[in-house]
Design a protein around this motif. Sequence first.
Motif, mmCIF file in Angstrom:
data_model
loop_
_atom_site.group_PDB
_atom_site.id
_atom_site.type_symbol
_atom_site.label_atom_id
_atom_site.label_comp_id
_atom_site.label_asym_id
_atom_site.label_seq_id
_atom_site.Cartn_x
_atom_site.Cartn_y
_atom_site.Cartn_z
ATOM 1 N N GLN A 41 0.785 -1.224 0.000
ATOM 2 C CA GLN A 41 0.000 0.000 0.000
ATOM 3 C C GLN A 41 0.823 1.283 0.000
ATOM 4 O OE1 GLN A 41 -2.371 0.229 3.609
ATOM 5 N NE2 GLN A 41 -0.976 -1.152 4.634
ATOM 6 N N ILE A 42 2.144 1.193 0.131
ATOM 7 C CA ILE A 42 2.981 2.394 0.159
ATOM 8 C C ILE A 42 3.032 3.045 -1.219
ATOM 9 C CG2 ILE A 42 5.320 3.283 0.501
ATOM 10 C CD1 ILE A 42 5.717 1.067 2.583
ATOM 11 N N ILE A 43 2.884 4.353 -1.244
ATOM 12 C CA ILE A 43 3.060 5.137 -2.472
ATOM 13 C C ILE A 43 4.503 5.625 -2.481
ATOM 14 C CG2 ILE A 43 2.343 7.180 -3.767
ATOM 15 C CD1 ILE A 43 -0.419 6.869 -2.355
ATOM 16 N N TRP A 44 5.287 5.130 -3.441
ATOM 17 C CA TRP A 44 6.721 5.391 -3.472
ATOM 18 C C TRP A 44 7.095 6.647 -4.247
ATOM 19 C CZ3 TRP A 44 9.911 3.011 -0.289
ATOM 20 C CH2 TRP A 44 9.518 1.787 0.257
ATOM 21 N N GLY A 45 6.305 7.074 -5.191
ATOM 22 C CA GLY A 45 6.646 8.255 -5.994
ATOM 23 C C GLY A 45 7.568 7.915 -7.147
ATOM 24 N N ASP A 46 7.684 8.846 -8.069
ATOM 25 C CA ASP A 46 8.505 8.655 -9.269
ATOM 26 C C ASP A 46 9.970 8.938 -8.984
ATOM 27 O OD1 ASP A 46 6.221 8.063 -10.758
ATOM 28 O OD2 ASP A 46 5.889 10.173 -11.254
ATOM 29 N N THR A 47 10.830 8.163 -9.615
ATOM 30 C CA THR A 47 12.268 8.321 -9.441
ATOM 31 C C THR A 47 12.781 9.522 -10.232
ATOM 32 O OG1 THR A 47 12.475 5.935 -9.174
ATOM 33 C CG2 THR A 47 14.480 7.136 -9.728
ATOM 34 N N VAL A 48 13.740 10.243 -9.627
ATOM 35 C CA VAL A 48 14.409 11.361 -10.293
ATOM 36 C C VAL A 48 15.900 11.056 -10.373
ATOM 37 C CG1 VAL A 48 12.705 13.068 -9.579
ATOM 38 C CG2 VAL A 48 14.686 12.655 -8.136
ATOM 39 N N ALA A 49 16.571 11.623 -11.344
ATOM 40 C CA ALA A 49 17.999 11.366 -11.535
ATOM 41 C C ALA A 49 18.840 12.426 -10.823
ATOM 42 C CB ALA A 49 18.325 11.369 -13.031
ATOM 43 N N GLY A 50 20.013 12.009 -10.401
ATOM 44 C CA GLY A 50 21.007 12.958 -9.917
ATOM 45 C C GLY A 50 20.883 13.418 -8.484
ATOM 46 N N HIS A 51 20.003 12.863 -7.695
ATOM 47 C CA HIS A 51 19.823 13.219 -6.283
ATOM 48 C C HIS A 51 19.685 14.726 -6.062
ATOM 49 C CE1 HIS A 51 20.474 9.081 -5.414
ATOM 50 N NE2 HIS A 51 21.708 9.110 -5.875
ATOM 51 N N PRO A 52 18.679 15.342 -6.688
ATOM 52 C CA PRO A 52 18.503 16.783 -6.500
ATOM 53 C C PRO A 52 18.004 17.103 -5.095
ATOM 54 C CG PRO A 52 16.619 15.890 -7.661
ATOM 55 C CD PRO A 52 17.632 14.766 -7.531
ATOM 56 N N ARG A 53 18.312 18.320 -4.662
ATOM 57 C CA ARG A 53 17.741 18.828 -3.411
ATOM 58 C C ARG A 53 16.345 19.348 -3.732
ATOM 59 N NH1 ARG A 53 20.738 20.880 1.181
ATOM 60 N NH2 ARG A 53 22.805 19.980 1.209
ATOM 61 N N ARG A 54 15.365 18.902 -2.965
ATOM 62 C CA ARG A 54 13.978 19.326 -3.169
ATOM 63 C C ARG A 54 13.327 19.588 -1.820
ATOM 64 N NH1 ARG A 54 12.140 16.001 -8.181
ATOM 65 N NH2 ARG A 54 13.362 17.112 -9.740
ATOM 66 N N ASP A 55 12.503 20.608 -1.773
ATOM 67 C CA ASP A 55 11.753 20.932 -0.560
ATOM 68 C C ASP A 55 10.446 20.151 -0.521
ATOM 69 O OD1 ASP A 55 13.603 22.848 0.440
ATOM 70 O OD2 ASP A 55 12.825 24.333 -0.974
ATOM 71 N N TYR A 56 9.845 20.123 0.636
ATOM 72 C CA TYR A 56 8.529 19.525 0.893
ATOM 73 C C TYR A 56 8.490 18.013 0.663
ATOM 74 C CZ TYR A 56 7.296 24.444 0.787
ATOM 75 O OH TYR A 56 7.262 25.786 1.020
#
Length: 178
Positions: A41-56
């Motif tokens: 049941q866990i929602i994992w989210g889409d993968t992004v490249a390069g390990h960006p810094r993101r808020d929230y």
Amino acid sequence: MASFELSAFQPTRDLSIVAAVESPANGIIQLGFWLNDPMQQIIWGDTVAGHPRRDYLWEQTCFELFIGIKDIDDYIEVNLSPSGAWQSYHFEEYRYPETTPPPINSKIELVELKRTGFGLTAAIDINLFLHHYKVAMKDVFLGISAVIQTAAKPHYFAMQHSSPEADFHNKRDWLHQF
């Protein structure tokens, strides 16, 4: 290596998390999170490249590390997303400053972040943090927590919950010391 079964703020039988932390003498904190999600049941989210810094990142499934120092109010919050994004924030004292997002911290570096078949692993370099405060690893204590998003609702896991609401910033609940 120290391991902790994280406690759900609102008990659930459908999800559980074990976290482990290790820090060799080189100032690198290694973390692992192992999830038991038999109902997928866990929602994992889409993968992004390069390990960006993101808020929230805490608004979705996110693993968190809080880094404090004995007898010092300042602390760091690290957010690690299974998407590959991450962020680190600096607080001068409990939840201060109150800006959202909080001020970004530049005294730690992400070395590695990987989503695994059972959760997430990460390595974080805190040498600049240690140097800035002129402390050793033995002066550091950690809080380990997670926000797990499911279709039904978010679940809040931490080493312990001593507040009437889920509050990962409560230093009483940061139980690991090197």
